[in-house]
Motif scaffolding. Structure first.
Motif, PDB file in Angstrom:
ATOM      1  N   LEU A  32      37.990  42.638  45.855  1.00 48.43           N
ATOM      2  CA  LEU A  32      36.540  42.748  45.714  1.00 48.43           C
ATOM      3  C   LEU A  32      36.193  43.288  44.332  1.00 48.43           C
ATOM      4  CD1 LEU A  32      35.522  44.285  49.180  1.00 48.43           C
ATOM      5  CD2 LEU A  32      35.322  41.902  48.443  1.00 48.43           C
ATOM      6  N   SER A  33      35.120  42.781  43.753  1.00 49.45           N
ATOM      7  CA  SER A  33      34.676  43.251  42.441  1.00 49.45           C
ATOM      8  C   SER A  33      33.982  44.611  42.585  1.00 49.45           C
ATOM      9  CB  SER A  33      33.703  42.244  41.821  1.00 49.45           C
ATOM     10  OG  SER A  33      32.485  42.240  42.545  1.00 49.45           O
ATOM     11  N   SER A  34      33.737  45.262  41.455  1.00 50.10           N
ATOM     12  CA  SER A  34      33.058  46.562  41.500  1.00 50.10           C
ATOM     13  C   SER A  34      31.639  46.394  42.050  1.00 50.10           C
ATOM     14  CB  SER A  34      33.040  47.210  40.120  1.00 50.10           C
ATOM     15  OG  SER A  34      32.472  46.338  39.174  1.00 50.10           O
ATOM     16  N   LYS A  35      30.998  45.280  41.727  1.00 46.92           N
ATOM     17  CA  LYS A  35      29.656  45.011  42.257  1.00 46.92           C
ATOM     18  C   LYS A  35      29.710  44.867  43.780  1.00 46.92           C
ATOM     19  CE  LYS A  35      25.873  41.706  42.151  1.00 46.92           C
ATOM     20  NZ  LYS A  35      25.469  40.362  41.816  1.00 46.92           N
ATOM     21  N   GLU A  36      30.718  44.153  44.274  1.00 45.76           N
ATOM     22  CA  GLU A  36      30.871  43.970  45.724  1.00 45.76           C
ATOM     23  C   GLU A  36      31.149  45.309  46.410  1.00 45.76           C
ATOM     24  OE1 GLU A  36      32.554  39.381  45.765  1.00 45.76           O
ATOM     25  OE2 GLU A  36      33.898  41.029  45.241  1.00 45.76           O
ATOM     26  N   HIS A  37      31.960  46.143  45.769  1.00 43.84           N
ATOM     27  CA  HIS A  37      32.218  47.478  46.325  1.00 43.84           C
ATOM     28  C   HIS A  37      30.927  48.298  46.365  1.00 43.84           C
ATOM     29  CE1 HIS A  37      36.483  47.713  47.103  1.00 43.84           C
ATOM     30  NE2 HIS A  37      36.746  47.120  45.950  1.00 43.84           N
TER      31      HIS A  37
ATOM     32  N   CYS B 186      36.105  39.022  53.572  1.00 46.53           N
ATOM     33  CA  CYS B 186      35.846  38.006  54.596  1.00 46.53           C
ATOM     34  C   CYS B 186      37.092  37.180  54.897  1.00 46.53           C
ATOM     35  CB  CYS B 186      34.697  37.101  54.170  1.00 46.53           C
ATOM     36  SG  CYS B 186      35.043  36.167  52.679  1.00 46.53           S
TER      37      CYS B 186
ATOM     38  N   GLU C 134      27.968  47.262  46.663  1.00 48.52           N
ATOM     39  CA  GLU C 134      27.097  46.720  47.712  1.00 48.52           C
ATOM     40  C   GLU C 134      27.702  46.897  49.109  1.00 48.52           C
ATOM     41  OE1 GLU C 134      26.709  42.678  46.403  1.00 48.52           O
ATOM     42  OE2 GLU C 134      25.189  43.182  44.898  1.00 48.52           O
ATOM     43  N   ASN C 135      28.829  47.636  49.191  1.00 48.06           N
ATOM     44  CA  ASN C 135      29.544  47.853  50.459  1.00 48.06           C
ATOM     45  C   ASN C 135      29.945  46.548  51.149  1.00 48.06           C
ATOM     46  OD1 ASN C 135      29.596  50.684  50.350  1.00 48.06           O
ATOM     47  ND2 ASN C 135      27.465  50.755  51.062  1.00 48.06           N
ATOM     48  N   ALA C 136      30.294  45.556  50.344  1.00 48.23           N
ATOM     49  CA  ALA C 136      30.738  44.276  50.894  1.00 48.23           C
ATOM     50  C   ALA C 136      32.083  44.459  51.591  1.00 48.23           C
ATOM     51  CB  ALA C 136      30.864  43.246  49.782  1.00 48.23           C
ATOM     52  N   LYS C 137      32.316  43.680  52.598  1.00 45.72           N
ATOM     53  CA  LYS C 137      33.571  43.708  53.342  1.00 45.72           C
ATOM     54  C   LYS C 137      34.334  42.415  53.052  1.00 45.72           C
ATOM     55  CE  LYS C 137      32.526  47.469  55.611  1.00 45.72           C
ATOM     56  NZ  LYS C 137      32.621  48.590  54.742  1.00 45.72           N
TER      57      LYS C 137
END
Length: 163
Positions: free
Chosen positions: A99-104, A111, A106-109
């Motif tokens: 996961l990218s820093s942006k995804e982290h 997939c 945004e609390n992305a999980k």
């Protein structure tokens, strides 16, 4: 070790030692190798320096043996140009990025799940490949898994493609 691979490594040495001295100061060998291949890895350059030892002299035979063994297929590799177990010459690998820093932020999980070594699953759909390289795999692992055999085949005169 394949004779073609050793011959190729010998030709590389002849290019960096045009005088035919048979040995070079390791810094000259490193500079010559970098001139021939700007993408040579720092790991390989460190290895050259360690082979040269305390006197910093690298011999032709040490250079050829080091690189010929790197470019030669290992015992578990298939013979050059040989089809895989299913009779196919095309192999497909997928590398999953972290996961990218942006995804982290945004609390992305993630997939993607990995139910088996050669399979990944997105939602309800599973996909099987020859190789699945997960997010923790480094460049050396990618090379060893997907590229090394192709370089060996190329050096031995076979056509290869990496996309």
């Amino acid at each position: 070790m394949a004779e073609d691979t050793k011959t190729f490594a010998d030709e590389v040495w002849a290019t960096i030692d045009p005088e035919g001295a048979g040995s070079l100061h390791v810094d000259l060998a490193v500079a010559g190798l970098k001139a021939l291949n700007p993408h040579v890895s720092e790991h390989e350059l460190r290895e050259l320096r360690s082979i040269a030892g305390a006197d910093s002299v690298l011999t032709r035979s040490a250079f050829v043996n080091m690189f010929a063994s790197k470019w030669a297929p290992s015992a578990e590799d298939e013979s050059p140009g040989a089809p895989n177990k299913e009779g196919m010459r095309v192999r497909v690998a997928v590398r999953v990025r972290p996961l990218s820093s942006k995804e982290h932020a945004e609390n992305a999980k993630p997939c993607i799940d990995f139910p088996q070594e050669t399979q990944l699953k997105i939602g309800k759909h599973a996909f099987t490949y020859d190789h699945v390289l997960q997010k923790n795999v480094d460049q050396q692992d990618v090379y060893d898994t997907c590229v090394k055999r192709l370089v060996c085949n190329f050096v031995q005169g076979f056509n290869t493609t990496i996309l």
